[in-house]
Design an enzyme around this catalytic site. Structure first.
Site, PDB file in Angstrom:
ATOM      1  N   ARG A  39      70.472 -12.575 -38.953  1.00  0.00           N
ATOM      2  CA  ARG A  39      69.333 -13.391 -38.508  1.00  0.00           C
ATOM      3  C   ARG A  39      68.003 -12.667 -38.681  1.00  0.00           C
ATOM      4  NH1 ARG A  39      71.916 -16.216 -33.123  1.00  0.00           N
ATOM      5  NH2 ARG A  39      72.883 -17.938 -34.251  1.00  0.00           N
ATOM      6  N   LYS A 199      86.539 -28.602 -29.535  1.00  0.00           N
ATOM      7  CA  LYS A 199      86.441 -29.849 -28.778  1.00  0.00           C
ATOM      8  C   LYS A 199      85.942 -31.038 -29.589  1.00  0.00           C
ATOM      9  CE  LYS A 199      85.092 -27.790 -24.363  1.00  0.00           C
ATOM     10  NZ  LYS A 199      83.739 -27.696 -23.762  1.00  0.00           N
ATOM     11  N   GLY A 350      78.236 -21.110 -35.214  1.00  0.00           N
ATOM     12  CA  GLY A 350      78.432 -19.682 -34.984  1.00  0.00           C
ATOM     13  C   GLY A 350      79.792 -19.197 -35.452  1.00  0.00           C
ATOM     14  N   GLY A 373      74.269 -25.465 -32.783  1.00  0.00           N
ATOM     15  CA  GLY A 373      73.897 -26.687 -32.070  1.00  0.00           C
ATOM     16  C   GLY A 373      72.775 -27.433 -32.772  1.00  0.00           C
TER      17      GLY A 373
HETATM   18  P1  ADP Z   1      81.371 -23.448 -34.384  1.00  0.00           P
HETATM   19  O1  ADP Z   1      80.899 -22.289 -33.531  1.00  0.00           O
HETATM   20  O2  ADP Z   1      81.557 -23.068 -35.812  1.00  0.00           O
HETATM   21  O3  ADP Z   1      80.537 -24.675 -34.175  1.00  0.00           O
HETATM   22  P2  ADP Z   1      83.271 -24.279 -32.388  1.00  0.00           P
HETATM   23  O4  ADP Z   1      82.558 -23.427 -31.392  1.00  0.00           O
HETATM   24  O5  ADP Z   1      83.170 -25.726 -32.265  1.00  0.00           O
HETATM   25  O6  ADP Z   1      82.854 -23.831 -33.879  1.00  0.00           O
HETATM   26  O7  ADP Z   1      84.825 -23.932 -32.363  1.00  0.00           O
HETATM   27  C1  ADP Z   1      85.306 -22.632 -32.506  1.00  0.00           C
HETATM   28  C2  ADP Z   1      86.412 -22.338 -31.546  1.00  0.00           C
HETATM   29  O8  ADP Z   1      87.481 -23.281 -31.678  1.00  0.00           O
HETATM   30  C3  ADP Z   1      87.020 -20.983 -31.812  1.00  0.00           C
HETATM   31  O9  ADP Z   1      86.839 -20.169 -30.666  1.00  0.00           O
HETATM   32  C4  ADP Z   1      88.484 -21.272 -32.068  1.00  0.00           C
HETATM   33  O10 ADP Z   1      89.353 -20.313 -31.514  1.00  0.00           O
HETATM   34  C5  ADP Z   1      88.667 -22.607 -31.375  1.00  0.00           C
HETATM   35  N1  ADP Z   1      89.859 -23.300 -31.896  1.00  0.00           N
HETATM   36  C6  ADP Z   1      90.085 -23.690 -33.160  1.00  0.00           C
HETATM   37  N2  ADP Z   1      91.320 -24.208 -33.280  1.00  0.00           N
HETATM   38  C7  ADP Z   1      91.893 -24.132 -32.064  1.00  0.00           C
HETATM   39  C8  ADP Z   1      93.168 -24.509 -31.530  1.00  0.00           C
HETATM   40  N3  ADP Z   1      94.104 -25.055 -32.321  1.00  0.00           N
HETATM   41  N4  ADP Z   1      93.404 -24.290 -30.217  1.00  0.00           N
HETATM   42  C9  ADP Z   1      92.452 -23.721 -29.441  1.00  0.00           C
HETATM   43  N5  ADP Z   1      91.237 -23.355 -29.860  1.00  0.00           N
HETATM   44  C10 ADP Z   1      90.957 -23.556 -31.164  1.00  0.00           C
HETATM   45 MG    MG Z   2      81.160 -21.844 -31.415  1.00  0.00          MG
END
Ligand code: ADP
Ligand code: MG
Length: 391
Positions: A39, A199, A350, A373
């Site tokens: 960053r 989620k 992230g 976000g």
């Molecule tokens: P980003 O930061 O790229 O937007 P998110 O924060 O939405 O992504 O999601 C990332 C998280 O989702 C990670 O911590 C990962 O461990 C979790 N995750 C992915 N697949 C699973 C799963 N099958 N069960 C539980 N957690 C999961």
């Molecule tokens: Mg995340």
């Protein structure tokens, strides 16, 4: 239209630049140091541009969540010294209360001044006008280059923009806006979106917004199990958002077959890096899904490789645990291959960006967004306050 740096008169001006230096710190040594400077490097072109035009940059950034009070471990000193190294120009750190003459005096010794963590002041996150005014009195130009914080209306990201004579988006911010606009308004087909992560609830907005624009939306991560459960499939002890089953069903109904779900899974006995796991097509009642399976990874990779536009947010599994990272790595590789064949590819979030870097593909993607976000909200069609304030 958002103004850009070219619209500004910068010579001899004090230029307040909101950057996103919210970087991970290494605190194991005697002195804290920057663990990942992506960053900081991303902001260098804007800082150099301002210096090149004879402006005097005064940087503002938050770091972590100090909650409106001074937290020693979240001081910006390690960041100031790292910036000094990578910019190769003297950098001074100013501490509040900020008196304009005293802050300007620092430019006798330094080419760049950085203010202390903006979130040490409780007024920052309240977008308090008195703090915005204190910042604004330090300069005559405001540049926002902190795309990652643009979805927040804070004193240093929103309030300040209304109180200075000149304002514009920085180079990084302008590029983020261009790229994401292109995804929404003029993407080449076939357009494939990949959405994963923990989620469904976090991603409903972006799925709704992307569905009419894409040819396929590939779902992975824990959110896949909420969709599969909504279809009446057995998902064992996988993470399911029971209160989103109805929404998931509704999205599937309206998706015109564009939403693709995993056809096989890596199922583990526990949410644990060393848990026993195996590939299954139906998740047994005592197991939970921790990654997409190899057949799914191959199917998704095939779709991705033949796309002209790709956007990816959210890992396909619990990639932080090496044995559950295969699906995410396969997708990262496919996105890099699509880029190589001429596709326009964008990755944000992230965790998704961490996965791309870990796999060593950060330079093989058209655009790695600095916003998690902020990128999601932009793609949802929400007007980001930090961008709106620049108009
Ligand atoms: P980003 O930061 O790229 O937007 P998110 O924060 O939405 O992504 O999601 C990332 C998280 O989702 C990670 O911590 C990962 O461990 C979790 N995750 C992915 N697949 C699973 C799963 N099958 N069960 C539980 N957690 C999961
Ligand atoms: Mg995340």
């Amino acid at each position: 239209m958002t103004r850009t740096l070219d619209d500004l008169q910068l010579r001899d001006q004090y230029v307040l630049v909101r950057v996103d230096f919210n970087v991970p710190l290494n605190t194991s040594g005697e002195r804290a140091s920057v663990a990942d400077d992506t960053r900081i490097r991303a902001a260098l072109p804007t800082i150099r541009y301002i210096l090149g035009k004879g402006g005097r940059p005064i940087l503002l950034s938050h770091l972590g969540r100090p909650g409106g009070k001074t937290v020693e471990a979240l001081r910006l000193a390690p960041i100031a010294s790292h910036l000094h190294k990578v910019l190769d120009r003297p950098v001074a750190l100013a501490v509040p209360p900020y008196v304009p003459d005293a802050v300007h005096e620092l430019f006798r010794e330094a080419d760049v001044v950085i203010l202390e963590n903006t979130r040490f002041d409780a007024r920052e996150e309240k977008n308090d006008a008195t703090l915005a005014q204190e910042f604004a009195e330090l300069g005559s130009v405001y540049v926002n280059d902190a795309f990652g914080a643009a979805h927040r209306a804070h004193a240093s990201t929103e309030g300040i923009a209304h109180l200075v004579p000149q304002k514009a988006a920085g180079l990084l911010m302008a590029r983020e806006i261009d790229v994401l606009k292109q995804l929404l308004d003029s993407s080449q087909q076939p357009f494939v979106a990949i959405v994963g992560g923990a989620k469904v609830s976090d991603k409903i907005g972006v799925i709704e917004s992307l569905l009419p624009r894409v040819d396929a939306l590939l779902v992975g991560g824990a959110m896949a199990y909420t969709f599969l459960k909504a279809q009446g499939k057995e998902v064992g002890r996988s993470l399911v958002e029971v209160d989103r089953l109805e929404t998931a069903r509704d999205l599937l109904d309206r998706a015109d077959g564009k939403i693709q779900l995993p056809v096989d899974h890596l199922a583990a006995t526990a949410f644990d890096a060393d848990a026993e796991s195996g590939v299954v097509t139906d998740i047994p009642p005592d197991r939970l899904g921790v990654d997409i399976g190899p057949a799914t990874a191959e199917q998704y990779a095939h779709r991705i490789r033949s796309a002209a536009t790709v956007v990816w947010n959210g890992p396909m599994g619990v990639f932080e645990m090496p044995r559950f990272a295969k699906g995410t790595l396969a997708i990262a590789k496919a996105v890099a291959e699509a880029t190589e064949s001429g596709a326009f590819t964008v990755v944000g979030g992230g965790d998704s960006v961490a996965a791309i870097s870990e796999a060593g593909f950060e330079n093989d993607i058209s655009h790695v967004s600095t916003g998690g976000g902020a990128m999601l909200e932009f793609l949802e069609g929400i007007t980001l306050p930090g961008i709106a304030a620049l108009r």
